[in-house]
Write a protein that holds these residues in place. Structure first.
Motif, PDB file in Angstrom:
ATOM      1  N   ALA A 106       0.770  -1.145   0.101  1.00 40.21           N
ATOM      2  CA  ALA A 106      -0.180  -0.029   0.092  1.00 40.21           C
ATOM      3  C   ALA A 106       1.021   1.259   0.000  1.00 40.21           C
ATOM      4  CB  ALA A 106      -1.098   0.042   1.345  1.00 40.21           C
ATOM      5  N   ILE A 107       0.622   2.158  -0.965  1.00 43.69           N
ATOM      6  CA  ILE A 107       1.536   3.417  -0.903  1.00 43.69           C
ATOM      7  C   ILE A 107       0.489   4.335  -1.154  1.00 43.69           C
ATOM      8  CG2 ILE A 107       3.598   2.431  -1.907  1.00 43.69           C
ATOM      9  CD1 ILE A 107       2.638   3.315  -4.713  1.00 43.69           C
ATOM     10  N   LYS A 108       0.823   5.643  -1.196  1.00 42.65           N
ATOM     11  CA  LYS A 108       0.283   6.985  -1.398  1.00 42.65           C
ATOM     12  C   LYS A 108      -0.045   7.204  -2.718  1.00 42.65           C
ATOM     13  CE  LYS A 108       0.199   9.245   2.708  1.00 42.65           C
ATOM     14  NZ  LYS A 108      -0.923   9.925   3.335  1.00 42.65           N
ATOM     15  N   ARG A 109      -1.100   7.507  -3.025  1.00 49.62           N
ATOM     16  CA  ARG A 109      -1.357   7.608  -4.370  1.00 49.62           C
ATOM     17  C   ARG A 109      -0.451   8.842  -5.237  1.00 49.62           C
ATOM     18  NH1 ARG A 109      -5.732   4.911  -6.352  1.00 49.62           N
ATOM     19  NH2 ARG A 109      -7.344   4.601  -4.751  1.00 49.62           N
ATOM     20  N   ALA A 110       0.104   9.533  -4.701  1.00 51.22           N
ATOM     21  CA  ALA A 110       1.117  10.438  -5.145  1.00 51.22           C
ATOM     22  C   ALA A 110       2.496   9.781  -5.703  1.00 51.22           C
ATOM     23  CB  ALA A 110       1.468  11.451  -4.154  1.00 51.22           C
TER      24      ALA A 110
END
Length: 149
Positions: A41-45
């Motif tokens: 899971a990572i930030k959309r940025a």
């Protein structure tokens, strides 16, 4: 600025929904690492990431302890450097030989580039440890073959 996320739960399913809720609120998304196939899971940025930030799965000592995100580009860069070295070896050999021998070298060069593009495309589509090591081994074998002739 710090955030506090309170979400009481009583069951496992409530915990799962609390985690998913957190991920949505803080703009995370899941992606699959193209190398190790594990999910992160990572930030959309950070959307452009192809590789995760966990330890990679390449069974080579020089990449031990590196994340897939660092190891795979470094590994591919070393392969592209070997390709450049092979190209230079072919060029230098063509400059020192007679015409009939140059034709033989050109045929070898064409054989190399056919094999190179096939395995490079395979490694790009599926950058698994097996494909990456096969890519590197092909390059190493061609370097030895050219130097031994």
């Amino acid at each position: 600025m710090t955030y506090r996320y309170d979400c009481p739960f009583n069951t496992i399913s409530e915990l799962v929904f609390a985690i998913l809720n957190y991920l949505v609120i803080f703009n995370y998304h899941f992606f699959q690492c193209q190398h190790c196939k594990r999910y992160s899971a990572i930030k959309r940025a950070q959307r452009g990431n192809k590789y995760c930030f966990r330890d990679n799965m390449i069974p080579l000592p020089e990449y031990k302890g590196m994340s897939c995100n660092k190891a795979i580009p470094k590994f591919l860069s070393s392969c592209y450097e070997k390709r450049r070295q092979i190209k230079d070896l072919f060029s230098s050999r063509k400059n020192t030989l007679k015409e009939e021998q140059i034709q033989k070298i050109k045929k070898q060069e064409n054989d190399f580039f056919t094999q190179y593009h096939n395995i490079k495309d395979k490694a790009k589509i599926n950058p698994s440890s097996e494909n990456l090591i096969a890519f590197r081994d092909l390059l190493d074998n061609w370097i030895k073959k050219i130097k031994s002739n």
